[in-house]
Design a protein around this motif. Structure first.
Motif, PDB file in Angstrom:
ATOM      1  N   ILE A   1       0.833  -1.209   0.000  1.00  0.00           N
ATOM      2  CA  ILE A   1       0.000   0.000   0.000  1.00  0.00           C
ATOM      3  C   ILE A   1       0.866   1.257   0.000  1.00  0.00           C
ATOM      4  N   GLY A   2       1.892   1.277   0.837  1.00  0.00           N
ATOM      5  CA  GLY A   2       2.708   2.486   0.964  1.00  0.00           C
ATOM      6  C   GLY A   2       3.391   2.871  -0.341  1.00  0.00           C
ATOM      7  N   LEU A   3       3.936   1.890  -1.063  1.00  0.00           N
ATOM      8  CA  LEU A   3       4.672   2.232  -2.291  1.00  0.00           C
ATOM      9  C   LEU A   3       3.746   2.775  -3.383  1.00  0.00           C
ATOM     10  N   PRO A   4       2.608   2.108  -3.675  1.00  0.00           N
ATOM     11  CA  PRO A   4       1.701   2.709  -4.658  1.00  0.00           C
ATOM     12  C   PRO A   4       1.226   4.107  -4.239  1.00  0.00           C
ATOM     13  N   THR A   5       0.990   4.294  -2.943  1.00  0.00           N
ATOM     14  CA  THR A   5       0.534   5.609  -2.466  1.00  0.00           C
ATOM     15  C   THR A   5       1.630   6.649  -2.680  1.00  0.00           C
ATOM     16  N   ALA A   6       2.866   6.294  -2.327  1.00  0.00           N
ATOM     17  CA  ALA A   6       3.986   7.219  -2.520  1.00  0.00           C
ATOM     18  C   ALA A   6       4.134   7.554  -4.003  1.00  0.00           C
ATOM     19  N   ALA A   7       4.024   6.529  -4.850  1.00  0.00           N
ATOM     20  CA  ALA A   7       4.235   6.738  -6.292  1.00  0.00           C
ATOM     21  C   ALA A   7       3.149   7.629  -6.887  1.00  0.00           C
ATOM     22  N   ILE A   8       1.917   7.399  -6.478  1.00  0.00           N
ATOM     23  CA  ILE A   8       0.812   8.160  -7.085  1.00  0.00           C
ATOM     24  C   ILE A   8       0.817   9.614  -6.568  1.00  0.00           C
ATOM     25  N   LEU A   9       1.203   9.799  -5.318  1.00  0.00           N
ATOM     26  CA  LEU A   9       1.360  11.168  -4.795  1.00  0.00           C
ATOM     27  C   LEU A   9       2.447  11.901  -5.576  1.00  0.00           C
ATOM     28  N   ALA A  10       3.560  11.199  -5.802  1.00  0.00           N
ATOM     29  CA  ALA A  10       4.682  11.825  -6.516  1.00  0.00           C
ATOM     30  C   ALA A  10       4.303  12.134  -7.963  1.00  0.00           C
ATOM     31  N   ALA A  11       3.507  11.240  -8.563  1.00  0.00           N
ATOM     32  CA  ALA A  11       3.103  11.452  -9.965  1.00  0.00           C
ATOM     33  C   ALA A  11       2.121  12.607 -10.093  1.00  0.00           C
ATOM     34  N   ASN A  12       1.604  13.083  -8.965  1.00  0.00           N
ATOM     35  CA  ASN A  12       0.608  14.161  -8.995  1.00  0.00           C
ATOM     36  C   ASN A  12       1.127  15.415  -8.290  1.00  0.00           C
ATOM     37  N   GLY A  13       2.395  15.667  -8.424  1.00  0.00           N
ATOM     38  CA  GLY A  13       2.936  16.968  -8.041  1.00  0.00           C
ATOM     39  C   GLY A  13       3.460  17.084  -6.625  1.00  0.00           C
TER      40      GLY A  13
END
Ligand code: SAJ
Length: 414
Positions: A15-27
């Motif tokens: 959960i943490g890695l997808p969340t980190a990645a999607i946050l980063a992909a959105n600015g």
């Protein structure tokens, strides 16, 4: 685009890695923290240390852009998302040790004004407890809103389905539970940077309970299907046909039976409800018991077939907890294979799991167990046990099954 927030995600797992990645992909500028140095290195090289469709391309992209980096130490950030395991103790209550460790690692970094979100599955009250751990370590800070040294606590449970995480993390509606209204508002603002679903604001305890209830709802319904499979077996009825027919009723939608219920969510979360209200949670407890008993039923079936052979060769198809993933957590299929290898010592067990390169430690040192490719295992076997509906098994050429005794827990080859 300028970074809107610095976010630290503690725990870079499923959960943490997808969340980190999607946050980063959105600015957002994201720092991920993990205790496992191998995970940290893999992620910093743009790779994902587990199987999840479409995650690696996002991780590789945001790491290359410098928007996501992983490290061992918790840094200062505007917001923190805690996504660590919340296992249960022997008496089925939560063991908060990883949440406490995360809180104690975050506390020294705080300056006042930060938002701390717990995403891990939590029994009612754990988010407040996380706040208490932090404020105990930092008595100079206060949880009261709108003071210069306030800290804001919220619970935003993840609801993504492994295998579809990168779609569901964006599209699913999201529950935002604030310990205070201000905390909820800040959390809503953060999730709005990537979540296209509705952001449903409530208090932290209701949010915690909502997550448990969603998974328990599923557990109760799967228990019904599993009970039907056992009843049907007794009555000589094909349970798959039975369910298919019953589901033609416009208000009936029975789920599918299987070897039991696995994963770190549905097989675990209902126990938190039982622990919180042991007298009242009767159906919730019974569903857990029914699903937990299903592997015994499968085991007995296979053992009865194996008893007809002097040295049976058994092909066990799948040890993951569900189709097309490599996750073995709480897997009933893995548990069945472990018990078969211990209890039918004269059998040779050919384990097929296309999503792992080696057997887990619990099976690797068993003398009667080996990892095999599906066609080879099936052609060598006397008995074929289907435990997971991986796509490789669905498309298997039926001719090689002709002479085999089949125990099909997933109704794959009807
Ligand atoms: N299963 C059946 N029969 C079914 C459906 C599932 O036996 O008809 C079994 C699966 O084989 C598996 C287990 O149940 O062993 C759980 O699988 P799943 O695909 O239903 O759910 P999970 O555990 O992968 O993810 C669940 C999801 N929760 C709900 O659907 C309510 C997901 O949305 C949550 O985010 C996740 O738990 C979580 O992290 O809590």
């Amino acid at each position: 685009m300028e970074p809107t927030q610095t976010v630290c995600v503690v725990g870079l797992g499923y959960i943490g890695l997808p969340t980190a990645a999607i946050l980063a992909a959105n600015g957002n500028e994201v720092i991920g923290v993990d205790v496992n140095p191998r995970h940290v290195d893999e992620i910093n090289a743009g790779r994902v240390p587990f199987i999840e469709p479409d995650l690696e391309s996002v991780v590789a992209g945001v790491v290359a852009q410098g928007r996501l980096k992983a490290q061992a130490e918790v840094p200062h950030a505007n917001s923190y998302i805690v996504a660590v395991p919340t296992p249960f103790t022997d008496d089925y209550d939560v063991d908060p040790k990883y949440v406490q460790a995360a809180a104690e690692a975050i506390a020294p970094q705080l300056r006042g004004g930060e938002l701390i979100i717990l995403e891990s599955t939590s029994p009612p009250g754990l988010t407040e407890r996380m706040g208490e751990y932090i404020l105990a370590a930092r008595p100079d800070l206060t949880g009261a809103p709108n003071e210069h040294n306030s800290i804001y606590f919220a619970h935003c449970p993840e609801r993504v389905l492994p295998g579809r995480i990168m779609i569901e993390i964006v599209d699913n509606d999201r529950i935002i539970g604030g310990v205070t209204e201000e905390a909820a508002e800040r959390a809503r603002h953060l999730y709005a940077t990537f979540c296209k679903g509705q952001l449903l604001v409530t208090d932290a305890r209701t949010a915690e309970m909502a997550k448990l209830v969603e998974n328990s709802y599923r557990d109760v319904n799967i228990a019904f299907a599993n009970e039907l499979s056992v009843i049907s077996d007794r009555l000589g009825i094909d349970v798959w046909k039975l369910i298919e027919l019953a589901n033609h009723h416009p208000r009936v939608n029975i789920l599918q039976p299987g070897p039991g219920v696995g994963g770190h969510c549905i097989a675990v979360d209902p126990w938190f409800i039982v622990a919180a209200a042991p007298e009242e949670a009767k159906l919730v407890r019974l569903a857990r018991e029914v699903n937990d008993a299903k592997p015994d039923f499968v085991l007995e079936k296979v053992m009865a077939k194996a008893a007809k052979f002097r040295e049976p060769v058994i092909a066990a198809l799948g040890i993951a907890f569900k189709a097309d993933i490599d996750d073995l957590r709480e897997s009933p299929s893995k548990a069945i294979v472990e018990r078969l290898s211990a209890e039918v010592e004269h059998a040779k067990l050919l384990v097929v799991e296309p999503n792992v390169e080696e057997l887990p430690a619990s099976l690797a040192d068993r003398p009667n167990v080996e990892l095999a490719e599906v066609r080879e295992a099936v052609s060598r076997a006397d008995i074929v046990v289907v435990l997971v509906d991986h796509h490789e098994f669905k498309t298997l050429d039926r001719e090689i099954l002709a002479e085999k005794i089949v125990v099909d827990t997933k109704g794959l080859w009807r």
